[in-house]
Write an enzyme that holds these catalytic residues in place. Structure first.
Site, mmCIF file in Angstrom:
data_model
loop_
_atom_site.group_PDB
_atom_site.id
_atom_site.type_symbol
_atom_site.label_atom_id
_atom_site.label_comp_id
_atom_site.label_asym_id
_atom_site.label_seq_id
_atom_site.Cartn_x
_atom_site.Cartn_y
_atom_site.Cartn_z
ATOM 1 N N SER A 135 0.860 -1.180 0.000
ATOM 2 C CA SER A 135 0.000 0.000 0.000
ATOM 3 C C SER A 135 0.896 1.231 0.000
ATOM 4 C CB SER A 135 -0.888 -0.021 1.260
ATOM 5 O OG SER A 135 -1.588 1.194 1.400
ATOM 6 N N LYS A 161 -1.381 -1.066 -4.233
ATOM 7 C CA LYS A 161 -2.517 -0.201 -3.883
ATOM 8 C C LYS A 161 -1.965 1.199 -3.725
ATOM 9 C CE LYS A 161 -4.796 0.423 0.570
ATOM 10 N NZ LYS A 161 -5.532 -0.292 1.648
ATOM 11 N N LYS A 163 -2.860 5.224 -2.519
ATOM 12 C CA LYS A 163 -3.777 6.081 -1.782
ATOM 13 C C LYS A 163 -4.149 7.259 -2.670
ATOM 14 C CE LYS A 163 -3.802 4.064 2.319
ATOM 15 N NZ LYS A 163 -5.035 3.609 2.978
ATOM 16 N N ASP A 188 -7.271 3.434 -2.806
ATOM 17 C CA ASP A 188 -7.944 3.562 -1.504
ATOM 18 C C ASP A 188 -8.115 5.045 -1.190
ATOM 19 O OD1 ASP A 188 -8.930 3.354 1.064
ATOM 20 O OD2 ASP A 188 -7.190 2.295 1.893
ATOM 21 N N GLU A 213 -11.365 1.282 -3.016
ATOM 22 C CA GLU A 213 -11.604 1.057 -1.579
ATOM 23 C C GLU A 213 -12.138 2.310 -0.888
ATOM 24 O OE1 GLU A 213 -8.135 -0.640 0.262
ATOM 25 O OE2 GLU A 213 -8.862 -0.296 2.301
ATOM 26 N N ASP A 238 -13.862 -0.703 3.631
ATOM 27 C CA ASP A 238 -12.912 -0.869 4.737
ATOM 28 C C ASP A 238 -13.584 -0.258 5.972
ATOM 29 O OD1 ASP A 238 -10.878 -0.516 6.605
ATOM 30 O OD2 ASP A 238 -9.401 0.315 5.245
ATOM 31 N N LYS A 262 -10.181 -6.156 8.426
ATOM 32 C CA LYS A 262 -9.142 -5.827 9.403
ATOM 33 C C LYS A 262 -9.681 -6.281 10.748
ATOM 34 C CE LYS A 262 -7.326 -1.693 7.134
ATOM 35 N NZ LYS A 262 -7.259 -0.223 7.178
ATOM 36 N N GLY A 290 -4.323 -3.793 6.305
ATOM 37 C CA GLY A 290 -3.222 -3.589 7.238
ATOM 38 C C GLY A 290 -3.326 -2.253 7.939
HETATM 39 O O1 OSB Z 1 -6.988 2.307 4.858
HETATM 40 O O2 OSB Z 1 -6.026 0.483 4.522
HETATM 41 C C1 OSB Z 1 -6.030 1.580 5.066
HETATM 42 C C2 OSB Z 1 -2.776 2.157 6.997
HETATM 43 C C3 OSB Z 1 -3.245 2.813 8.109
HETATM 44 C C4 OSB Z 1 -4.591 3.104 8.184
HETATM 45 C C5 OSB Z 1 -5.456 2.718 7.170
HETATM 46 C C6 OSB Z 1 -4.993 2.037 6.061
HETATM 47 C C7 OSB Z 1 -3.614 1.774 5.963
HETATM 48 C C8 OSB Z 1 -2.993 1.124 4.823
HETATM 49 C C9 OSB Z 1 -1.646 0.470 5.044
HETATM 50 O O3 OSB Z 1 -3.439 1.157 3.696
HETATM 51 C C10 OSB Z 1 -1.670 -0.985 4.888
HETATM 52 C C11 OSB Z 1 -0.416 -1.632 5.436
HETATM 53 O O4 OSB Z 1 -0.360 -1.941 6.648
HETATM 54 O O5 OSB Z 1 0.511 -1.822 4.659
HETATM 55 MG MG MG Z 2 -8.336 1.245 3.580
#
Ligand code: OSB
Ligand code: MG
Length: 370
Positions: A135, A161, A163, A188, A213, A238, A262, A290
């Site tokens: 991510s 992924k 952001k 995401d 996402e 999520d 999660k 994650g």
């Molecule tokens: O939205 O998935 C999310 C990290 C912190 C809070 C929210 C998110 C995330 C990530 C990181 O996308 C995922 C990872 O642990 O690599």
């Molecule tokens: Mg997310």
């Protein structure tokens, strides 16, 4: 098992690189390590609440309060039989899923150590290798993003992924797609759009993404239904899915076609396993999200993602993608086929690097059964 003591470590760990999302930028990660002692065994759990209430209303501060002032007295000196028993005991505490999940994880670690079984075995996991991706946070520019994607591909990750946030979606996602036409790619938004502003996402619908996402507000399952009806790309929820019931609402409403599971967000591993079971029975794809976990939470995520319904790669990258030094002695590494092996030892299958833990600890408290 009769719980004799509960220790909390509020820790702060430097990330190898800043992580920026639509709700903010993190350069260090804070969380709480939960340690339980029972019958001569030690169980560890990670409470993934962060310093700021950006992803969730919970923070390390609120979780500390809930753990110390409410959850501790419900477990200390109590003979806790299983995760469901724990969930019943904390039923009177509304919300605060991240706090509850930290303790539930430590209980699973204890039960596994007592029975000589790994979490994977206890959950009924079927995979020896878990497919993973990475991510990537919001970068300075679209070209910087493409360079970042390239470096992760070189490291062997085969699912990316990225952001996104308003104004930083079309150019970025298109640039990555142009550079890598066959890449398994997903985005995401972390709740950054409204049904109205989500019109900006329409060009992404033609970029052959695996999923989009959480585009809309956390409590907006209904508007996600309206958005999904307009998009051919699957919407994945999520933040909106905070319990097995919410997973059912989302699927019955057709608000999404995929769920990011999660364990912390849904109140614990038992709830995550339940959502997996419901989705698997309906052939709804799920994957493991994650929270930039330490080796403790990473071990737990890998065990969960070994279940058969986790058919999409998880946000579970190798330890070195997050931390130069971790609090576990074990480090998780990426295999050549973009997978990571779930641990096989009893419970979480990890041990704590006490020196590292000490170095990262901001504050610590131990509560004992009377
Ligand atoms: O939205 O998935 C999310 C990290 C912190 C809070 C929210 C998110 C995330 C990530 C990181 O996308 C995922 C990872 O642990 O690599
Ligand atoms: Mg997310």
């Amino acid at each position: 098992m009769k719980i004799e003591s509960l220790t909390l470590h509020h820790i702060s760990m430097p990330l190898v690189a800043p992580f920026e999302t639509s709700f903010g930028r993190e350069t260090v990660r804070e969380c709480i390590l939960v340690t339980l002692q029972a019958e001569g065994l030690t169980g560890y759990g990670e409470c993934v609440a962060s310093r700021d209430p950006g992803y969730s209303y919970e923070t390390t501060g609120t979780a500390w309060h809930i753990l110390k002032d409410f959850i501790a007295s419900l477990v200390l000196g109590k003979d806790i039989h299983n995760a469901n028993d724990f969930q019943k005991r904390v039923e009177g505490i509304r919300g605060h899923h991240l706090a509850k999940a930290g303790v539930e994880m430590a209980l699973w670690d204890l039960f596994g150590k007592r029975d000589g079984k790994s979490l994977k075995e206890m959950f009924g996991g079927t995979r020896d290798k878990v497919e993973v991706g990475v991510s990537i946070g919001i970068q300075e520019s679209a070209s910087a993003l493409v360079r970042s994607v390239e470096s992760y591909l070189q490291q062997g990750y085969r699912r990316i992924k990225i952001k996104i946030k308003p104004g930083r979606e079309v150019e970025e996602t298109s640039a990555v797609r142009r550079a890598y036409p066959d890449l398994r790619l997903q985005v995401d938004a972390n709740s950054a759009y409204t049904l109205e502003s989500a019109i900006a996402l329409k060009p992404l619908d033609d970029l052959d993404l695996l999923l989009i996402e959480q585009p809309l507000f956390e409590d907006d399952i209904w508007d996600h239904r309206k958005l999904q009806a307009e998009f051919k790309t699957p919407i994945c929820l999520d933040e909106s899915v905070v319990s097995p019931r919410h997973a059912r609402y989302a699927l019955e409403m057709e608000a999404c076609r995929i769920i990011n599971i999660k364990p912390a967000r849904v109140g614990g591993l038992s709830q995550a396993v339940a959502i997996h079971g419901d989705c698997h029975a309906q052939s709804v794809p799920v994957w493991c999200g994650g929270m930039l976990e330490t080796g403790v939470g990473r071990a737990s995520n890998l065990a969960l993602a070994s279940l058969p319904g986790f058919v999409l790669p998880g946000d579970i990258s190798a330890s070195d993608r997050y931390y130069q030094r971790d609090i576990t002695n074990e480090r998780f590494v990426l295999n050549d086929d973009s997978t990571i092996n779930p641990p096989n030892g009893p419970g979480l299958g990890i041990t704590i690097d006490e020196d590292a833990l000490k170095g990262f600890t901001l504050s610590e408290i131990t509560l004992k059964a009377e």
